[in-house]
Design an enzyme around this catalytic site. Structure first.
Site, PDB file in Angstrom:
ATOM      1  N   ASP A  18      39.582   5.883  27.315  1.00  0.00           N
ATOM      2  CA  ASP A  18      39.198   7.373  27.592  1.00  0.00           C
ATOM      3  C   ASP A  18      38.208   7.918  26.589  1.00  0.00           C
ATOM      4  O   ASP A  18      38.301   7.524  25.274  1.00  0.00           O
ATOM      5  CB  ASP A  18      40.549   8.202  27.441  1.00  0.00           C
ATOM      6  CG  ASP A  18      40.580   9.312  28.297  1.00  0.00           C
ATOM      7  OD1 ASP A  18      39.584   9.769  28.676  1.00  0.00           O
ATOM      8  OD2 ASP A  18      41.703   9.893  28.365  1.00  0.00           O
ATOM      9  N   HIS A  37      37.576   9.465  40.194  1.00  0.00           N
ATOM     10  CA  HIS A  37      37.718  10.382  39.075  1.00  0.00           C
ATOM     11  C   HIS A  37      36.035  10.517  38.178  1.00  0.00           C
ATOM     12  O   HIS A  37      35.746  11.843  38.517  1.00  0.00           O
ATOM     13  CB  HIS A  37      38.786   9.908  37.916  1.00  0.00           C
ATOM     14  CG  HIS A  37      38.722  11.120  36.799  1.00  0.00           C
ATOM     15  ND1 HIS A  37      39.090  12.392  37.003  1.00  0.00           N
ATOM     16  CD2 HIS A  37      38.341  11.181  35.477  1.00  0.00           C
ATOM     17  CE1 HIS A  37      39.110  13.097  35.834  1.00  0.00           C
ATOM     18  NE2 HIS A  37      38.646  12.195  34.832  1.00  0.00           N
TER      19      HIS A  37
HETATM   20  C1  HEM Z   1      45.333  13.197  32.859  1.00  0.00           C
HETATM   21  C2  HEM Z   1      44.415  13.573  33.111  1.00  0.00           C
HETATM   22  C3  HEM Z   1      43.038  12.704  32.784  1.00  0.00           C
HETATM   23  C4  HEM Z   1      42.827  11.504  32.674  1.00  0.00           C
HETATM   24  C5  HEM Z   1      43.796  10.386  32.692  1.00  0.00           C
HETATM   25  C6  HEM Z   1      41.248  11.255  32.656  1.00  0.00           C
HETATM   26  C7  HEM Z   1      40.795   9.903  32.598  1.00  0.00           C
HETATM   27  C8  HEM Z   1      39.414   9.610  32.276  1.00  0.00           C
HETATM   28  C9  HEM Z   1      38.907   8.456  32.298  1.00  0.00           C
HETATM   29  C10 HEM Z   1      39.673   6.925  31.990  1.00  0.00           C
HETATM   30  C11 HEM Z   1      37.622   8.420  32.322  1.00  0.00           C
HETATM   31  C12 HEM Z   1      36.664   7.515  32.167  1.00  0.00           C
HETATM   32  C13 HEM Z   1      36.007   6.634  30.624  1.00  0.00           C
HETATM   33  C14 HEM Z   1      35.534   8.081  30.200  1.00  0.00           C
HETATM   34  O1  HEM Z   1      33.998   8.706  29.965  1.00  0.00           O
HETATM   35  O2  HEM Z   1      36.234   8.635  29.320  1.00  0.00           O
HETATM   36  C15 HEM Z   1      37.248   9.877  32.477  1.00  0.00           C
HETATM   37  C16 HEM Z   1      35.987  10.516  32.607  1.00  0.00           C
HETATM   38  C17 HEM Z   1      35.863  11.556  32.708  1.00  0.00           C
HETATM   39  N1  HEM Z   1      36.779  12.711  32.939  1.00  0.00           N
HETATM   40 FE1  HEM Z   1      38.719  12.646  32.857  1.00  0.00          FE
HETATM   41  N2  HEM Z   1      40.569  12.438  32.904  1.00  0.00           N
HETATM   42  C18 HEM Z   1      41.674  13.168  32.972  1.00  0.00           C
HETATM   43  C19 HEM Z   1      41.106  14.762  33.198  1.00  0.00           C
HETATM   44  C20 HEM Z   1      40.019  15.255  33.298  1.00  0.00           C
HETATM   45  C21 HEM Z   1      39.591  16.545  33.547  1.00  0.00           C
HETATM   46  C22 HEM Z   1      40.924  17.827  33.795  1.00  0.00           C
HETATM   47  C23 HEM Z   1      38.520  16.731  33.497  1.00  0.00           C
HETATM   48  C24 HEM Z   1      37.663  17.964  33.729  1.00  0.00           C
HETATM   49  C25 HEM Z   1      37.917  19.022  34.318  1.00  0.00           C
HETATM   50  C26 HEM Z   1      37.919  15.431  33.240  1.00  0.00           C
HETATM   51  C27 HEM Z   1      36.438  15.082  33.112  1.00  0.00           C
HETATM   52  C28 HEM Z   1      36.014  13.952  33.095  1.00  0.00           C
HETATM   53  C29 HEM Z   1      34.462  13.489  32.755  1.00  0.00           C
HETATM   54  C30 HEM Z   1      33.392  14.848  32.668  1.00  0.00           C
HETATM   55  C31 HEM Z   1      34.556  12.341  32.618  1.00  0.00           C
HETATM   56  C32 HEM Z   1      33.214  11.530  32.424  1.00  0.00           C
HETATM   57  C33 HEM Z   1      32.395  11.372  33.774  1.00  0.00           C
HETATM   58  C34 HEM Z   1      31.144  10.691  33.860  1.00  0.00           C
HETATM   59  O3  HEM Z   1      31.120   9.104  33.381  1.00  0.00           O
HETATM   60  O4  HEM Z   1      30.143  11.104  33.482  1.00  0.00           O
HETATM   61  N3  HEM Z   1      38.976  14.452  33.337  1.00  0.00           N
HETATM   62  N4  HEM Z   1      38.433  10.619  32.585  1.00  0.00           N
END
Ligand code: HEM
Length: 398
Positions: free
Chosen positions: A216, A308
Site C-alpha cells: 500500500d 481500484h
Molecule cells: C480499505 C480501503 C483501501 C485499500 C485496502 C486500498 C488499497 C490500495 C492499494 C493496494 C493500492 C495500490 C498501491 C498504491 O499505489 O498504494 C491503492 C492505490 C490507490 N488508492 Fe487505495 N485503498 C483503499 C481506499 C482508498 C480510498 C478511500 C481512496 C480515495 C478516495 C484510495 C485512493 C487510492 C489512490 C489514489 C491510489 C493510487 C492510484 C494510482 O495508481 O494512481 N484508496 N489503494
C-alpha cells in the site's frame, strides 16, 4: 539544515547533552542516555520545529492513536490559545523523549522512539467558535457516499490530536499527557488505535503491507520531493495554514472472510496490481506510462476497467493525495472472524478538489468496494509547523 522529513538518529550522548542544555536535569531519558544504555529505537527522535507539523512527511511509525475531541460549551478563543500553548509545549518535549511539565509518570519518558503528534481542526470547530470566515479553502464536511455505513463513535470531531511512535509504551504515555492537558477544554469524542510494520521489517522507502496483504502506498508522492510539496502542503491563505495541510480520515473495515476466498490473481485484479510485488498488471514500469487511460490507448488494457487504481487515478486533473494509512484490529468474534481494517489517512492541500472527485468515482464503482466498508469519517485542517518559540495555530484564535 535538517531535512523536512525531520528524521534525526541522535546518539545517546547527544540526547543527554540536549536534555542538559534544556535544563531538564536528571530526567529518566537523560539518566538512561548517561548510562549509555539507550537503544537505537529509543534514541531516534523526529525534529519538532519546522515549517510543517510532525508525523506527516515521515516514514510511518509502528503504532498510532488518533484522539478526537469536542470542545466544552462556552469555550473561548483565549481557551483555545491556552490549550494550544499546553499541547505545543508537551509535543515539543515528548518529541525529544523528555517528560512534560508536571508529568505524572516521568519515569516512562525513556526515549523519543520517533514520537510525533500533530493537531488538526474540524469544520465544526470553526462553526462553534464563530470562525466560519477563517475556514481554509477546500476544507469541507464530506457528503454522504452511497458506500458509507458510518458510525457516530468513529466520526467527526472539533479537534484531532494524532499521535504516533515506534514504541507502544512511549505512545501510551504521550497520549495520556496530551489527553490530560486537554481535559480543561474538551471531552474525548473518539479515539482509534492502529499499527503498521515495526521499523526494520521492510527496507526504508519500501511501502508497507495492509492486512489484505497488499503493498500500500506505491503511487504516493515520495517523501522530501517537490511532488510531495505540490500535493500536500498549502501555500496560500492566512499564515497559520501556510505550510499546513488537510486530512481526510476514513475508518474502513475489511471483509477478510470473503476476501480470503479469492485467488491471488483475483486479488491482484481487484486492485490492478500484483499481490506479490505490487507491480501494475500492465507489466510496464510505472514511469513509462503513468496514466491508465493512456496505457489502454496503446493496447495495454490489462488492468480491469473497475480495478481500484484505475478508478482512483485521475492525476492529470490534479486529483492527487498522500495516503498514510495505519491498520487496526478489534477483538476477534466468537466465530473466529477478524475485525480489521484501515485508519485511512489522506493528506492534501484541498479536500474538495483533490479527494472528493476521486471518492465520488470510487463510491460509484470500484471492485474493492465489495470487500471494504467505510464506518468512520472526519476531515481536519492541520495548521503549519512552528518555530521553537511559537505556538501551534498561532494567529488563528486571536
Ligand atoms: C480499505 C480501503 C483501501 C485499500 C485496502 C486500498 C488499497 C490500495 C492499494 C493496494 C493500492 C495500490 C498501491 C498504491 O499505489 O498504494 C491503492 C492505490 C490507490 N488508492 Fe487505495 N485503498 C483503499 C481506499 C482508498 C480510498 C478511500 C481512496 C480515495 C478516495 C484510495 C485512493 C487510492 C489512490 C489514489 C491510489 C493510487 C492510484 C494510482 O495508481 O494512481 N484508496 N489503494
Amino acid at each position: 539544515m535538517v531535512s523536512r522529513r525531520g528524521f534525526l538518529a541522535s546518539s545517546a550522548a547527544a540526547a543527554a547533552s540536549a536534555a542538559a542544555a534544556l535544563g531538564v536535569g536528571a530526567t529518566a531519558a537523560s539518566a538512561i542516555a548517561d548510562s549509555g544504555q539507550q537503544t537505537a529505537t529509543a534514541s531516534r527522535s523526529l525534529v519538532f520545529a519546522g515549517p510543517h507539523q510532525m508525523g506527516i512527511e515521515t516514514p510511518i511509525q509502528a503504532v498510532t492513536n488518533m484522539v478526537a475531541f469536542d470542545i466544552l460549551p462556552g469555550t473561548t478563543l483565549l481557551d483555545m490559545q491556552r490549550w494550544m500553548f499546553l499541547l505545543t509545549d508537551d509535543i515539543r518535549r515528548m518529541s525529544r523523549g523528555e517528560p512534560v511539565l508536571a508529568d505524572p509518570a516521568p519515569e516512562l519518558a525513556i526515549g523519543a522512539a520517533r514520537f510525533s503528534a500533530y493537531v488538526g481542526f474540524g469544520p465544526s470547530l470553526f462553526r462553534k467558535l464563530g470562525l466560519e470566515d477563517r475556514m481554509p479553502e477546500g476544507l469541507i464536511d464530506l457528503p454522504a457516499f452511497s458506500i458509507d455505513a458510518l458510525k457516530a463513535e468513529f466520526s467527526g470531531g472539533d479537534v484531532l490530536i494524532h499521535v504516533a511512535a515506534d514504541d507502544p509504551v512511549v505512545l501510551s504515555h504521550g497520549v495520556r499527557n496530551l489527553v490530560r492537558d486537554s481535559m480543561p477544554f474538551a471531552t474525548v469524542r473518539w479515539n482509534q488505535a492502529g499499527f503498521a510494520h515495526t521499523p526494520g521489517m521492510v527496507p526504508e522507502g519500501v511501502t508497507h503491507r495492509n492486512l489484505m496483504g497488499q503493498i500500500d502506498g506505491t503511487a504516493n508522492p515520495g517523501l522530501d520531493t517537490a511532488d510531495f510539496d505540490e500535493v500536500v502542503w498549502i501555500k496560500d491563505g492566512p499564515s497559520w495554514i501556510q505550510g499546513g495541510t488537510m486530512l481526510v480520515f476514513r475508518r474502513i473495515a475489511m471483509q477478510l472472510d470473503t476476501w480470503d476466498q479469492l485467488s491471488s490473481v483475483g486479488k491482484g485484479e481487484v486492485i490492478g496490481r500484483t499481490l506479490k510485488e505490487g507491480a501494475p498488471l500492465t507489466g510496464t514500469k510505472e514511469s513509462d506510462i503513468p496514466d491508465y487511460e493512456a496505457r489502454s490507448a496503446v493496447g495495454l488494457k490489462v488492468i480491469p476497467e473497475f480495478a481500484h487504481i484505475r478508478r482512483a487515478s485521475n492525476a492529470g486533473n490534479g486529483e492527487r493525495i498522500f495516503r498514510r494509512p495505519f491498520s487496526y484490529e478489534q477483538p476477534i468474534s466468537k466465530a473466529g472472524s477478524m475485525d480489521v481494517g484501515l485508519l485511512w489517512c489522506a493528506y492534501q492541500r484541498n479536500i474538495e478538489k483533490q479527494y472528493l472527485p476521486m471518492q465520488l468515482r470510487l463510491a460509484e464503482l470500484d471492485l474493492l468496494n465489495r470487500w471494504t466498508l467505510p464506518i468512520g469519517s472526519a476531515t481536519f485542517a492541520i495548521p503549519r509547523g512552528v518555530g521553537e518559540g511559537e505556538v501551534i495555530a498561532e494567529g488563528l484564535f486571536s
